[in-house]
Write an enzyme that holds these catalytic residues in place. Structure first.
Site, PDB file in Angstrom:
ATOM      1  N   GLY A  35       0.473  -1.063   0.644  1.00  0.00           N
ATOM      2  CA  GLY A  35      -0.204  -0.226  -0.110  1.00  0.00           C
ATOM      3  C   GLY A  35       1.202   1.363  -0.082  1.00  0.00           C
ATOM      4  O   GLY A  35       2.016   0.763  -0.021  1.00  0.00           O
ATOM      5  N   ASP A  56      -5.684 -13.082   2.621  1.00  0.00           N
ATOM      6  CA  ASP A  56      -6.673 -12.261   2.544  1.00  0.00           C
ATOM      7  C   ASP A  56      -7.166 -11.658   4.266  1.00  0.00           C
ATOM      8  O   ASP A  56      -8.571 -12.754   4.063  1.00  0.00           O
ATOM      9  CB  ASP A  56      -7.855 -12.640   1.088  1.00  0.00           C
ATOM     10  CG  ASP A  56      -9.415 -11.389   1.638  1.00  0.00           C
ATOM     11  OD1 ASP A  56      -9.002 -10.870   1.585  1.00  0.00           O
ATOM     12  OD2 ASP A  56      -9.417 -12.371   0.444  1.00  0.00           O
ATOM     13  N   TYR A  62      -9.468  -0.749   4.670  1.00  0.00           N
ATOM     14  CA  TYR A  62     -10.548  -0.002   3.868  1.00  0.00           C
ATOM     15  C   TYR A  62     -10.226   0.906   3.605  1.00  0.00           C
ATOM     16  O   TYR A  62     -10.690   1.936   4.481  1.00  0.00           O
ATOM     17  CB  TYR A  62     -11.364  -0.486   4.276  1.00  0.00           C
ATOM     18  CG  TYR A  62     -12.521   0.224   3.041  1.00  0.00           C
ATOM     19  CD1 TYR A  62     -12.953  -1.181   1.965  1.00  0.00           C
ATOM     20  CD2 TYR A  62     -12.952   0.946   2.940  1.00  0.00           C
ATOM     21  CE1 TYR A  62     -13.641  -1.078   1.242  1.00  0.00           C
ATOM     22  CE2 TYR A  62     -14.227   0.954   1.546  1.00  0.00           C
ATOM     23  CZ  TYR A  62     -14.338   0.320   0.825  1.00  0.00           C
ATOM     24  OH  TYR A  62     -15.545   1.051   0.091  1.00  0.00           O
ATOM     25  N   THR A  63      -9.929   1.982   2.563  1.00  0.00           N
ATOM     26  CA  THR A  63      -9.569   3.363   2.966  1.00  0.00           C
ATOM     27  C   THR A  63     -10.374   4.402   2.081  1.00  0.00           C
ATOM     28  O   THR A  63     -10.061   5.397   1.242  1.00  0.00           O
ATOM     29  CB  THR A  63      -7.841   3.326   2.044  1.00  0.00           C
ATOM     30  OG1 THR A  63      -7.547   3.355   0.952  1.00  0.00           O
ATOM     31  CG2 THR A  63      -7.042   3.223   3.119  1.00  0.00           C
ATOM     32  N   ASP A  71      -7.507  10.932  10.803  1.00  0.00           N
ATOM     33  CA  ASP A  71      -8.006  12.109  11.427  1.00  0.00           C
ATOM     34  C   ASP A  71      -9.641  12.312  11.685  1.00  0.00           C
ATOM     35  O   ASP A  71     -10.241  12.628  12.161  1.00  0.00           O
ATOM     36  CB  ASP A  71      -7.266  13.433  11.394  1.00  0.00           C
ATOM     37  CG  ASP A  71      -7.072  12.860   9.445  1.00  0.00           C
ATOM     38  OD1 ASP A  71      -7.387  11.958   9.181  1.00  0.00           O
ATOM     39  OD2 ASP A  71      -7.452  14.370   8.605  1.00  0.00           O
ATOM     40  N   TYR A 119     -16.380   5.552   7.698  1.00  0.00           N
ATOM     41  CA  TYR A 119     -14.713   5.310   7.255  1.00  0.00           C
ATOM     42  C   TYR A 119     -14.285   5.090   8.986  1.00  0.00           C
ATOM     43  O   TYR A 119     -13.288   4.403   9.581  1.00  0.00           O
ATOM     44  CB  TYR A 119     -14.437   6.072   6.237  1.00  0.00           C
ATOM     45  CG  TYR A 119     -12.602   6.089   6.240  1.00  0.00           C
ATOM     46  CD1 TYR A 119     -11.580   4.892   5.960  1.00  0.00           C
ATOM     47  CD2 TYR A 119     -11.929   7.159   6.679  1.00  0.00           C
ATOM     48  CE1 TYR A 119     -10.548   5.160   6.214  1.00  0.00           C
ATOM     49  CE2 TYR A 119     -10.583   7.198   6.977  1.00  0.00           C
ATOM     50  CZ  TYR A 119     -10.004   5.740   6.317  1.00  0.00           C
ATOM     51  OH  TYR A 119      -8.622   6.088   6.380  1.00  0.00           O
ATOM     52  N   LYS A 173     -12.654   3.124  11.498  1.00  0.00           N
ATOM     53  CA  LYS A 173     -11.091   2.919  12.445  1.00  0.00           C
ATOM     54  C   LYS A 173     -11.349   3.344  13.570  1.00  0.00           C
ATOM     55  O   LYS A 173     -10.325   2.972  14.293  1.00  0.00           O
ATOM     56  CB  LYS A 173     -11.080   4.497  11.571  1.00  0.00           C
ATOM     57  CG  LYS A 173     -10.767   4.128  10.111  1.00  0.00           C
ATOM     58  CD  LYS A 173      -9.783   3.234   9.709  1.00  0.00           C
ATOM     59  CE  LYS A 173      -8.208   3.062  10.615  1.00  0.00           C
ATOM     60  NZ  LYS A 173      -6.677   1.849   9.305  1.00  0.00           N
TER      61      LYS A 173
HETATM   62  N1  LIG Z   1      -4.698   7.408   2.235  1.00  0.00           N
HETATM   63  C1  LIG Z   1      -5.036   8.584   3.692  1.00  0.00           C
HETATM   64  O1  LIG Z   1      -4.454   9.714   2.928  1.00  0.00           O
HETATM   65  C2  LIG Z   1      -4.874   7.856   4.822  1.00  0.00           C
HETATM   66  C3  LIG Z   1      -5.601   9.740   5.720  1.00  0.00           C
HETATM   67  C4  LIG Z   1      -5.394   9.052   6.923  1.00  0.00           C
HETATM   68  C5  LIG Z   1      -4.716   7.686   7.908  1.00  0.00           C
HETATM   69  N2  LIG Z   1      -5.505   6.415   6.502  1.00  0.00           N
HETATM   70  C6  LIG Z   1      -4.598   5.471   7.095  1.00  0.00           C
HETATM   71  O2  LIG Z   1      -3.031   4.742   7.062  1.00  0.00           O
HETATM   72  C7  LIG Z   1      -3.121   4.001   6.702  1.00  0.00           C
HETATM   73  C8  LIG Z   1      -2.970   3.246   5.624  1.00  0.00           C
HETATM   74  O3  LIG Z   1      -3.452   4.062   4.479  1.00  0.00           O
HETATM   75  P1  LIG Z   1      -2.523   4.261   3.008  1.00  0.00           P
HETATM   76  O4  LIG Z   1      -3.408   5.248   1.776  1.00  0.00           O
HETATM   77  O5  LIG Z   1      -1.087   2.994   2.618  1.00  0.00           O
HETATM   78  O6  LIG Z   1      -3.986   3.021   2.248  1.00  0.00           O
HETATM   79  P2  LIG Z   1      -4.089   1.916   0.670  1.00  0.00           P
HETATM   80  O7  LIG Z   1      -2.690   2.280   0.506  1.00  0.00           O
HETATM   81  O8  LIG Z   1      -5.043   1.472   0.401  1.00  0.00           O
HETATM   82  O9  LIG Z   1      -3.104   0.543   1.663  1.00  0.00           O
HETATM   83  C9  LIG Z   1      -4.286  -0.295   1.977  1.00  0.00           C
HETATM   84  C10 LIG Z   1      -3.364  -1.741   1.945  1.00  0.00           C
HETATM   85  O10 LIG Z   1      -4.352  -2.739   2.512  1.00  0.00           O
HETATM   86  C11 LIG Z   1      -4.220  -3.881   1.863  1.00  0.00           C
HETATM   87  N3  LIG Z   1      -5.942  -4.889   2.234  1.00  0.00           N
HETATM   88  C12 LIG Z   1      -7.197  -4.310   1.800  1.00  0.00           C
HETATM   89  N4  LIG Z   1      -7.905  -4.922   1.579  1.00  0.00           N
HETATM   90  C13 LIG Z   1      -7.069  -6.372   1.757  1.00  0.00           C
HETATM   91  C14 LIG Z   1      -7.779  -7.583   2.474  1.00  0.00           C
HETATM   92  N5  LIG Z   1      -8.781  -8.104   1.459  1.00  0.00           N
HETATM   93  N6  LIG Z   1      -7.015  -7.655   2.340  1.00  0.00           N
HETATM   94  C15 LIG Z   1      -5.415  -8.308   2.791  1.00  0.00           C
HETATM   95  N7  LIG Z   1      -4.695  -6.691   1.888  1.00  0.00           N
HETATM   96  C16 LIG Z   1      -5.558  -5.463   1.483  1.00  0.00           C
HETATM   97  C17 LIG Z   1      -3.807  -3.018   0.577  1.00  0.00           C
HETATM   98  O11 LIG Z   1      -4.095  -4.034  -0.331  1.00  0.00           O
HETATM   99  P3  LIG Z   1      -4.131  -4.228  -2.425  1.00  0.00           P
HETATM  100  O12 LIG Z   1      -2.860  -3.371  -2.449  1.00  0.00           O
HETATM  101  O13 LIG Z   1      -3.878  -5.725  -2.471  1.00  0.00           O
HETATM  102  O14 LIG Z   1      -5.462  -4.189  -2.349  1.00  0.00           O
HETATM  103  C18 LIG Z   1      -2.996  -2.513   0.644  1.00  0.00           C
HETATM  104  O15 LIG Z   1      -1.642  -3.101   0.781  1.00  0.00           O
HETATM  105  C19 LIG Z   1      -4.193   2.826   6.452  1.00  0.00           C
HETATM  106  O16 LIG Z   1      -4.794   2.461   7.976  1.00  0.00           O
HETATM  107  C20 LIG Z   1      -4.944   4.311   6.864  1.00  0.00           C
HETATM  108  O17 LIG Z   1      -6.709   4.257   7.082  1.00  0.00           O
HETATM  109  C21 LIG Z   1      -5.015   7.131   5.587  1.00  0.00           C
END
Ligand SMILES: NC(=O)c1ccc[n+]([C@@H]2O[C@H](COP(=O)([O-])OP(=O)(O)OC[C@H]3O[C@@H](n4cnc5c(N)ncnc54)[C@H](OP(=O)(O)O)[C@@H]3O)[C@@H](O)[C@H]2O)c1
Length: 292
Positions: free
Chosen positions: A10, A35, A61-62, A102, A125, A129
């Site tokens: 991710g 998974d 799940y983002t 946040d 979401y 979380k």
């Molecule tokens: N993005 C933001 O702006 C943001 C802001 C605040 C907090 N966060 C938090 O930061 C963390 C990282 O976010 P990110 O931006 O790096 O998210 P991301 O790129 O969407 O990464 C999510 C990861 O979860 C994996 N995943 C999803 N469904 C899965 C399943 N069924 N089985 C196994 N793996 C699965 C994805 O794998 P695949 O690649 O195979 O789908 C990916 O490796 C999360 O906890 C998110 O809630 C994000």
């Protein structure tokens, strides 16, 4: 010290793996290894985690808007999976880093949120979380919940067309004018800085478990962030500030969900958001290395 990263491909997981694997033995697990929605996911994960001291959970799940429709899947990944993981790790002395957001807050407080402010999420979401946070803190004594916000990283978010910065740059090159909301304020954060904070906690052997706000210093609206990026790159598209009401989305967004990062600064000093953006643009080779 053996470390396992879940969700290693991710946006955040990619930088965590790249950074930690330079100095420490790190196992990178992706959806190909397990998974998280499988009934037997913990049976599958157990052998991978047996010789691990630290687990970093970047699985989530983002998609904030889609979560309004896909409630069960969002709940499974953001609440039930961390709950099962924390239950499994909590019975040993393993350390769990869990990533949160946040969006556990409504954004109505009127000042940056501290770790001990009471969460009050306003979308699916954020609710899922928060349920994940509560489960982790209840079931795994040695936990770090790192709340972050407005993430941007070189890998881009999984399953989306790009992070906000990448999207703004692409659209500004395609169009002469862009509309961007100016009444949602956050603390934009580079995934590499979150990865550095995790490394600092592991290497420093920090034992003060709990919740930490892991965001850049300062805050801005999405409009201000877009404006900063385009000015840094000398892209001349017109930016039009608009209110969230003019941009209806399926999920409600907090208006002011900046996080106060003073607690973590005792162990790791997060950069100003402008410096974090500059470093990101340099990594993407859009700004010259070492340039101002
Ligand atoms: N993005 C933001 O702006 C943001 C802001 C605040 C907090 N966060 C938090 O930061 C963390 C990282 O976010 P990110 O931006 O790096 O998210 P991301 O790129 O969407 O990464 C999510 C990861 O979860 C994996 N995943 C999803 N469904 C899965 C399943 N069924 N089985 C196994 N793996 C699965 C994805 O794998 P695949 O690649 O195979 O789908 C990916 O490796 C999360 O906890 C998110 O809630 C994000």
């Amino acid at each position: 010290m053996h470390i396992t990263v879940l969700g290693a491909d991710g946006q955040l997981g990619t930088d965590v793996i790249d950074l930690l694997s330079k100095a420490l033995p790190v196992k990178a697990l992706t959806r190909e290894d397990f998974d998280a929605t499988d009934r037997d996911v913990f049976g599958r994960l157990r052998p991978f985690l047996e010789d691990t001291d630290v687990v970093i959970n970047c699985v989530a799940y983002t998609d904030v808007d889609k979560a309004e429709q896909e409630k069960d899947l969002a709940y499974r990944l953001n609440a039930e999976f961390p709950e099962g993981l924390a239950g499994m790790l909590g019975t040993s002395d393993k350390i769990l880093f869990h990533i949160s957001t946040d969006y556990v807050f409504s954004g109505r407080l009127g000042r940056p949120y501290r770790e001990d402010d009471v969460p009050d999420p306003i979308n699916v979401y954020g609710k899922t979380k928060l349920a994940g946070e509560i489960a982790v803190s209840r079931l795994c004594p040695r936990h770090f919940i790192f709340r972050t916000a407005g993430l941007f990283g070189k890998a881009g978010p999984s399953g989306k067309a790009g992070n906000f910065i990448d999207t703004i740059i692409r659209l500004a090159r395609e169009r002469s004018s862009l509309r961007v909301v100016d009444d949602q304020v956050t603390s934009p954060t580079h995934t590499l800085d979150v990865a550095r904070a995790i490394r600092a906690f592991i290497e420093g052997g920090i034992g003060e478990y709990g919740i930490f706000n892991v965001v850049s210093k300062g805050y801005c609206s999405w409009y201000e962030l877009a404006d900063y990026v385009l000015r840094r790159l000398g892209i001349e598209a017109e930016l039009v500030p608009v209110s969230s009401d003019e941009f209806p989305r399926p999920a409600a967004r907090p208006r002011f969900s900046s996080l106060d990062n003073s607690k973590i600064s005792k162990w790791y000093n997060m950069p100003r958001w402008q410096d974090a953006v500059d470093e990101y643009l340099r990594i993407k080779m859009l700004l010259p290395k070492g340039g101002q």
